[in-house]
Design a protein around this motif. Structure first.
Motif, short mmCIF file in Angstrom:
data_model
loop_
_atom_site.label_atom_id
_atom_site.label_comp_id
_atom_site.label_asym_id
_atom_site.label_seq_id
_atom_site.Cartn_x
_atom_site.Cartn_y
_atom_site.Cartn_z
N ALA B 118 3.66 2.15 11.73
CA ALA B 118 3.24 1.18 10.72
C ALA B 118 3.71 1.61 9.33
O ALA B 118 4.22 0.79 8.56
N LYS B 119 3.57 2.89 9.03
CA LYS B 119 4.02 3.39 7.73
C LYS B 119 5.52 3.18 7.56
O LYS B 119 5.98 2.71 6.53
N ARG B 120 6.29 3.56 8.61
CA ARG B 120 7.75 3.46 8.52
C ARG B 120 8.17 2.01 8.28
O ARG B 120 9.00 1.73 7.42
N GLU B 121 7.56 1.10 9.04
CA GLU B 121 7.98 -0.30 8.94
C GLU B 121 7.71 -0.89 7.55
O GLU B 121 8.56 -1.56 6.99
N VAL B 122 6.52 -0.65 7.01
CA VAL B 122 6.25 -1.25 5.69
C VAL B 122 7.10 -0.57 4.61
O VAL B 122 7.54 -1.23 3.67
#
Lengths: 640, 640
Positions: B118-122
């Motif tokens: 989730a962190k990487r995607e945002v």
């Protein structure tokens, strides 16, 4: 462990347990048993008397207990250690001095005059009586299947439209009741708001059909006495007024003893509870009951008090106040709310604290200075607050200087055997016939009220009259004999103002040499502080244009007598003005008026503090002032 | 009054009193005795079984209790009225389905993967992982007799200098500890701050020699399961992770029953206590214990949950959610703090709530949509959250539409006799030999873990395999016989996946026709919602580019089987992505990143809500979808 039983005159008991060697006074405090101990337990005051009923105590005997009394079981709690299971009787300490809570009769104009005067004076000085609280009525369209906007957003939108402001804050307490109130009111509500230039805080929401009054609470927390008014924040009307003894008094009569007590384990909580849970909250409930006002509709509170009192009220470490370099935790604080410290009003109510300017000059003085109006005149005036500490402010519209002196509680009737506050039964004025030595007096209360004790103004009169009649000498020693003059077994004199049969209490109302001595030290502290501060500024008492006297000494104060005994400087009597409890009326102004609040911060920021103890001449001044009227009688030409 | 005694399998008892005619289930709830009653007490679910030990009850008999069981004292609490003193046994309801709190093992990469992803995607989408909390070290000069500035003013001045900002707010909690910390640290401290462009809020102050980590708490409050992570707000590191059954479950399995329960006297408080005091606070303590982290150093919390759950969490009237016109109290709320609702973290911690967009699409979906990233692509994607309610979001970077359907708790193992969450002992995948009808399965947990029950993904596999093997027909009825096939006395079939002797529990792990029926209705609700929403937009399933599946169904979900049973549309399998508990990972992102929080508000504001119940074709779609795979098998060409 030994069992310790405290029995009371009403038959109730409190039981607790203690270890061998534990101090009885400490145990009582931990068990929340009120035993009077103004000296905070060092054996000096002799007030913490209890009577041994069963068991034994290891008690150091002091002069405060006679042999006969000791025989009858009387002991000083502070001098007693646990050695076995024990039961002691705790006598009823609800003396007149620490009288119970009283809700004022607002039909008396005198009660309200100080607030009316204070309002008028600041308005004349251009300070608007306006605060940021408001009630607005908001009518919304009820939601439909085509307009499903949630409650919070619906109200926010309506308020924004109404007030044309950006940010609306709806706290949890309002969020929680909002769905119910909106539906009961069919989406037409009254909101209690605080509006500032950039945001709006919604304190409360009501069905628009309800009558809503925005309540405010001003409190003066004195070391000895707490006073408060409940007000209508829109009109300034006083809805109720109350006063009570500060519940902390059992932990010591003065601020130093309270700070020491607060530093013991659990002490901060005990001191905070004593003033909030035991004193202020019951006063709030009583005032709300008498005014038929809901506690939760008090949305703002303003506290004026000395620096130690506001630290202990907030439950904050006050130890640095009494230790070099004497540093308060705060002068100003703007982030305290009722729920933080458990004040029983609206949980989001902001608590405004009148600013401190030093460890020994606090918010009671800055609030009082606001009321004194000395900051608004070119002439030099002196403001004197006669509390447990005496504080002075001298100056004009250009500069102000303040100082504090430790006067003790004598002006409020403390440290005086028959002393009491200026409430029903207090002798507030007195004359003594020089020939017969018979007194005439005036009593606070309805006609026919019997005398119970002496309030500050009464004590001034009695001492002045005793001195004028040659009954006491300049040192306060009795030098005449008569039916009203008494001597105890140590030879100490006393004067009976009202014999038991004339009095409203179960004993004679009298004044003793010890009382007079205490009072002389109190008035000496005040007078020497005035002299020292003025000298340091190269001023002379003749340059004082007006003197504003505040405090619980009583409105009956006879300024002529106060000058005669050497309490105030010998200047024309018309220069003296008694302004009552200016700490309370100042808190009232700060509560009611945001400009007045700001003005007080400004006054505080510009006031210079003078530390008397660092002035080498102060002690000499004080010693000289501990006579009637003074060792240098040339200072009191009018008395001769 | 009669005495009612609830006895438990561990030997403990709870005693209470009741009037004649009182309902036993109600009494249990008032006495805080947990009795499972998903239907909220209308006799429908048959779960609130208790066994009469002494006395008597006036019980209406239902089909849920056999004659033999009735003989043995078994009664449904919801059907029983008090007629005399009575003692009942409350069986241990801590079933695997409502399993006890579990603190996750963070050495497992799988546990952390969803947060890392989730962190990487945002971040790839340009959203910075930065929040407004910070630690700064502040060194002050200690006060002297020549520099007597108070503590608050000293710190404020130092912070202003440091941060070049105007307004510093020091809340009560910091004011209270400030004098002590300053002196212990010799006036060199670490401050935990929240800084915004115009002001600075001091959350906490520490001796600068202390190691200080700023904690944050993200919580997903599901109707059935609550999950949470404790994080380091500076680095985003997960310090602890925990999940537990939602303590409200004893008041009803679905949101409607909980709302009804909350409207009874004292109901709001009971429901709020059940989720906060009984569920979230114990999880906080467990996580803090496992991470050796002080609760008071958690300075922010973010909650993602459906609209009913966040209303009940806040103790707010949720009744308008279920009554036309279905109005929430709020979409967004920005003024809730930990102390308002008794969350055991720093009292000034702000509680951020992922925004609702309607009564039936809440913050769990807006937070999940953030994580799904469907808002960041031109292609059309479908986001499906399989909770107790199923919610869908369909759209792309230009528009998004959402809807909700009532799926029931089957995907999390609820309403299934051997259902459980995807924790140790859950069968998460299964194949069944078409000839022998013998199963092979995969179990969550260490190698060698014995099967206890079935989680969502396991149920999908079992039903799909039973259907493929011709053991059940499209209606879910058993049509083959064998050693693993059983029939009860009403003729209802069942399939034993693990006999008692192979199982980790004291009974067979089986699936019954009732279970299959419940599951078919749940999957039918999802499938028909997808079809209805797409049709209303004139879209076809072939136009879906990607499907993101979230929820507690288990990471082992076999998408091929989910398509085969007609739960998901028959599109290429590579289009399906399981993204785990996106409500929790979304709450994590909102907590960690202020831009992500803002993005979520923006997504919520732009998302259209479609009320399925107002679409006339929905019910037909649902009925058609309550078959395996569907009455219109042409919709599932790959299954043939």
């Amino acid at each position: 462990m030994f069992k310790v039983t405290f029995a009371f005159e009403d038959g109730s008991v409190v039981e607790t347990y203690a270890n061998e060697g534990d101090n009885l006074l400490e145990i009582a405090r931990e068990a929340n048993v009120a035993i009077d101990a103004p000296c905070s337990g060092n054996g000096a005051c002799g007030k913490c008397r209890v009577q041994l009923k069963c068991g034994e105590l290891n008690t150091k005997k002091t002069l405060h207990i006679s042999d006969e009394e000791f025989q009858n079981g009387w002991r000083l709690a502070c001098m007693s250690k646990i050695t076995a299971d024990v039961e002691v009787l705790v006598p009823d300490i609800a003396s007149a001095y620490k009288s119970r809570m009283k809700v004022a009769d607002l039909s008396s104009k005198e009660e309200l005059a100080i607030f009316e005067n204070a309002k008028r004076e600041v308005e004349l000085a251009g300070i608007e009586l306006k605060n940021s609280l408001d009630i607005v009525e908001v009518k919304m369209e009820p939601p439909t299947l085509d307009d499903t906007m949630p409650d919070v957003e619906r109200l926010t939108r309506a308020l924004r439209k109404f007030m044309n402001l950006k940010r609306v804050r709806i706290p949890y307490a309002v969020l929680r009741k909002l769905p119910d109130v909106l539906r009961e009111s069919n989406f037409t509500v009254k909101c209690v708001l605080r509006t500032t230039p950039d945001d709006m805080f919604v304190y409360d929401v009501f069905d628009s059909r309800e009558e809503v009054v925005i309540g405010g609470l001003a409190v003066d927390i004195g070391t000895t006495t707490v006073s408060a008014v409940l007000i209508n924040m829109e009109t300034g009307e006083i809805l109720a007024k109350s006063s009570a003894g500060n519940g902390q008094i059992r932990f010591g009569a003065d601020v130093i003893n309270r700070i020491i007590e607060a530093e013991k384990p659990g002490g901060r909580e005990r001191l905070q509870d004593a003033v909030i849970k035991e004193t202020i909250n019951p006063m709030i409930h009583e005032m709300c009951r008498s005014a038929h006002f809901p506690e939760k509709q008090i949305y703002r509170m303003c506290v004026a008090s000395n620096t130690t009192m506001n630290h202990l009220f907030a439950g904050i470490n006050a130890d640095p106040l009494r230790m070099e370099p004497y540093i308060p935790a705060f002068f100003k604080t703007n982030s305290m709310f009722a729920s933080d410290i458990g004040i029983d009003i609206n949980q989001d109510a902001h608590i405004i604290i009148a600013p401190n300017i030093g460890s020994y000059v606090g918010g009671d003085i800055t609030a009082g200075t606001l009321v004194s109006m000395i900051w608004n005149r070119p002439e030099f005036s002196l403001f004197i607050d006669l509390g447990t500490n005496g504080e002075l402010v001298f100056g004009n519209s250009d500069f102000m200087m303040s100082c504090a002196c430790s006067a003790g509680p004598a002006f409020e009737g403390g440290d005086i055997s028959c002393g009491m506050r200026a409430t029903d039964g207090a002798i507030e004025a007195c004359t003594i016939d020089k020939e017969t030595m018979e007194p005439s007096y005036k009593i606070v209360g309805e006609p026919g009220t019997k005398p119970v004790g002496l309030c500050g103004s009464g004590i001034i009169d009695v001492i002045s009259e005793l001195f004028s009649a040659g009954i006491i000498n300049p040192k306060g020693k009795f030098i005449r004999e008569g039916r009203r003059i008494r001597h105890d077994k140590y030879g100490m004199g006393g004067y009976v103002i009202a014999f038991e049969e004339e009095a409203g209490s179960s004993k004679d109302v009298e004044i003793t040499e010890v009382d007079i001595d205490n009072f002389i030290r109190a008035k000496g502290a005040i007078f020497s502080a005035i002299r020292t501060m003025l000298s340091s500024l190269d001023f002379d008492v003749s340059m004082i244009d007006d003197v504003y006297v505040a405090g619980g000494i009583g409105s009956g104060i006879n300024m002529r007598n106060a000058v005669r005994i050497g309490m105030f400087p010998d200047i024309p009597l018309e220069k003296f003005h008694y302004i009552g409890n200016s700490s309370l009326s100042g808190a009232y102004l700060m509560l009611l008026s945001t400009p007045a609040e700001k003005k007080t911060y400004e006054l505080a920021a510009n006031m210079t503090y003078m530390e008397l103890s660092t002035v080498p001449t102060y002690m000499d001044e004080f010693v000289g002032a501990c006579f009637i009227p003074h060792t240098d009688s040339s200072l009191f030409p009018s008395a001769e």
